[in-house]
Motif scaffolding. Structure first.
Motif: not given
Length: 206
Positions: A69-70, A75-77, A86-88, A138-140
């Motif tokens: 989760l960390c 990664l997301a932010y 980020k998706v990859q 957030h990534i989307i």
């Protein structure tokens, strides 16, 4: 003098002892009394920290999920990566390779897969998914802003994508018995991502 320890230290000790017993004796054959005897603590002290054996298992699963989760949050932010990157990387970090599977992880998975623990795991999976859905939303949204994704409802789309992914890819038993079978799921998921996010074809395939 009575050995008084900080609550988090004592909880960690109880979970560590339980994990060792689950591996050596199996979850079903381990009792709370076994854990008490192993640590030489009172029954009251164990129940002060945990409701029962199922609660100990639930907290163990949470503990194992914390590093992931960390990593996903970071990664997301991240401000240095594109949405596609980020998706990859999201797919890469959430995959479980056969080399990373230990005896303890196998026994933990066997324990949570028991019919009597189904409600507990449903509770955990929903909690886990709710956190990751926020990150993936957030990534989307970033991908929409970059013009590489075309998603009208980012949060709702993330909910479908993450929930499906979590319940399928986290089945360690499939990976352990037949890694090639899991590869088929991964290919299908990447295709779903491309169509759902509105990206170019094969953009998530290396």
């Amino acid at each position: 003098m009575r050995d008084v320890k900080e609550p988090e230290v004592r909880r960690a000790e109880i979970m560590a002892a339980a994990a060792e017993l689950f591996v050596t004796k199996g979850y079903l054959n381990t009792t709370t009394q076994d854990i008490i005897d192993e640590l030489k603590i009172s029954r009251g002290l164990l129940y002060y920290h945990f409701k029962n054996k199922e609660d100990i298992l639930f907290c163990m699963v949470e503990k194992y999920s914390e590093p992931l989760l960390c990593q996903l949050k970071t990664l997301a932010y991240s401000e240095k990566k594109t949405a596609i990157e980020k998706v990859q990387q999201f797919i890469e970090v959430t995959l479980i390779s056969p080399e990373s599977i230990t005896g303890e992880k196998i026994e933990l998975q066997n324990s949570v897969n028991l019919e009597e623990n189904r409600y507990m795991m449903d509770r955990f999976n929903h909690k886990f998914c709710n956190i990751v859905i926020e990150y993936f939303t957030h990534i989307i949204e970033q991908g929409n802003e970059e013009g590489v994704f075309h998603v009208a409802h980012p949060k709702e789309t993330a909910a479908f994508l993450i929930t499906g992914y979590a319940f399928v890819s986290n089945d360690l038993k499939i990976i352990y018995h037949d890694y090639g079978y899991m590869e088929k799921y991964l290919v299908a998921y990447k295709q779903i991502l491309e169509r759902t996010l509105g990206t170019k074809e094969h953009i998530f395939f290396s």
